[in-house]
Write a protein that holds these residues in place. Sequence first.
Motif, mmCIF file in Angstrom:
data_model
loop_
_atom_site.group_PDB
_atom_site.id
_atom_site.type_symbol
_atom_site.label_atom_id
_atom_site.label_comp_id
_atom_site.label_asym_id
_atom_site.label_seq_id
_atom_site.Cartn_x
_atom_site.Cartn_y
_atom_site.Cartn_z
ATOM 1 N N GLY A 289 0.995 -1.221 -0.010
ATOM 2 C CA GLY A 289 0.041 0.001 -0.101
ATOM 3 C C GLY A 289 0.925 1.288 -0.192
ATOM 4 N N SER A 290 0.541 2.230 0.966
ATOM 5 C CA SER A 290 1.285 3.393 1.051
ATOM 6 C C SER A 290 1.368 3.939 2.334
ATOM 7 C CB SER A 290 0.633 4.411 -0.181
ATOM 8 O OG SER A 290 -0.684 4.916 0.274
ATOM 9 N N SER A 291 2.314 4.735 2.613
ATOM 10 C CA SER A 291 2.399 5.303 4.121
ATOM 11 C C SER A 291 2.330 4.403 5.130
ATOM 12 C CB SER A 291 1.321 6.366 4.115
ATOM 13 O OG SER A 291 1.312 7.363 3.279
ATOM 14 N N LEU A 292 3.174 3.441 4.929
ATOM 15 C CA LEU A 292 3.305 2.298 5.924
ATOM 16 C C LEU A 292 4.376 2.417 6.836
ATOM 17 C CD1 LEU A 292 2.196 -1.035 3.625
ATOM 18 C CD2 LEU A 292 0.621 0.721 4.953
ATOM 19 N N THR A 293 5.437 3.266 6.729
ATOM 20 C CA THR A 293 6.718 3.348 7.144
ATOM 21 C C THR A 293 6.518 3.439 8.773
ATOM 22 O OG1 THR A 293 7.891 4.536 5.532
ATOM 23 C CG2 THR A 293 8.866 4.670 7.612
ATOM 24 N N THR A 294 5.595 4.378 9.461
ATOM 25 C CA THR A 294 5.660 4.348 10.705
ATOM 26 C C THR A 294 4.728 3.375 11.338
ATOM 27 O OG1 THR A 294 3.557 5.856 10.472
ATOM 28 C CG2 THR A 294 5.906 6.690 10.474
ATOM 29 N N ALA A 295 4.476 2.130 10.710
ATOM 30 C CA ALA A 295 3.444 1.052 11.299
ATOM 31 C C ALA A 295 3.554 0.828 12.638
ATOM 32 C CB ALA A 295 3.410 -0.074 10.216
#
Length: 351
Positions: A289-295
């Motif tokens: 997906g997207s914007s998953l870095t800060t999971a």
Amino acid sequence: MGNSDPVAGTARPTAVIAAAPVLSSVVPNVGPSAGSNVVSLGGSGFTGVTGVSFGAAPALVYTVNSTVLITATVPPGTGTVAVTVRNPSGTSNSVPYTYAATPTLTGISPNQGPTSGGTSVTLTGTGLFGASAVSFGGTPATSFIVNSATSVTAVAPAGTGAVPVTVTTPGGTSGAVFFYYSNAPALISASPSQGPTAGGTSVTLTGTGLGGATAVSFGGTPATGFVVNSATSVTAVAPAGTGSVAVTVTTPGGTSNSVTYTYVPAPVLVTLAPAQGPTGAGAVVTLTGSSLTTALAVLFGGTPAAFDVLSDTTVTAIAPAGPAGSTPVTVTTAGGTSNALTYTRVPPPQI
């Protein structure tokens, strides 16, 4: 015959009678009700002066400097009185002299400001009309304006600590009210330092000199709300925003340095593979997906899964055990919780 001396045969001298004095000015013509200040009286005919009066009260002391000048020490009094000068030929005309009430101060707002000065404060009290000086701990105000007999606006000079503020008028110097110089606040950290673009995150700011904070800003946008916990801690609610912004705290001592707060977009899930797995734990599932870095969490139907963040677009998770059937899978990051994709647990074959 005539004025001739019958014995000596010479003219008898004619007696010269001085005229009554004329008073033209009293400088200054306003002074404190306690008296004891010195004024200058201007006029003419100050020869043979026998008295100087302020109303019914005689001057405490006076000196005839010349026929046109007298200096006198004012006695105590109230209101406006007539000043006169006497000599053997009579009493002069009068010139008014006004006793001014001693000024009083009852309030100062604001009563705090930075050590660098520059704070505009309003002083309230009585008898402030005609103010000639405003002092902050002995240092003159940078400037001041007399608004009325009950109000003066002054600009605080640079200073430190708590200082007495006074106003001086023709009536004397007032009692003091206190002004407190505060050091500028300093920020050390913001926690958490990330949150969703929609705002609403409660952020704890730590530092020094934060007591009395009057504003918290996220990149120039005021915090939705804030609470001063102590001189070293403020809790603020982040407003909506994007990107990385500078967070500052403003107190009566000034505005702090900044710490960084980053707005994180909400995560979005596009694919889940494989989309099926056993009811037991252990299947490795790749989420893209997207914007998953800060999971922060991966949930299978509300059950947390172990996971690894491979990139901003990829997370792998180990599916936990669960009953057969479909379950929603979501990823939660600093930007919020993603949309859900479906993972189906398939029961083992029955023999």
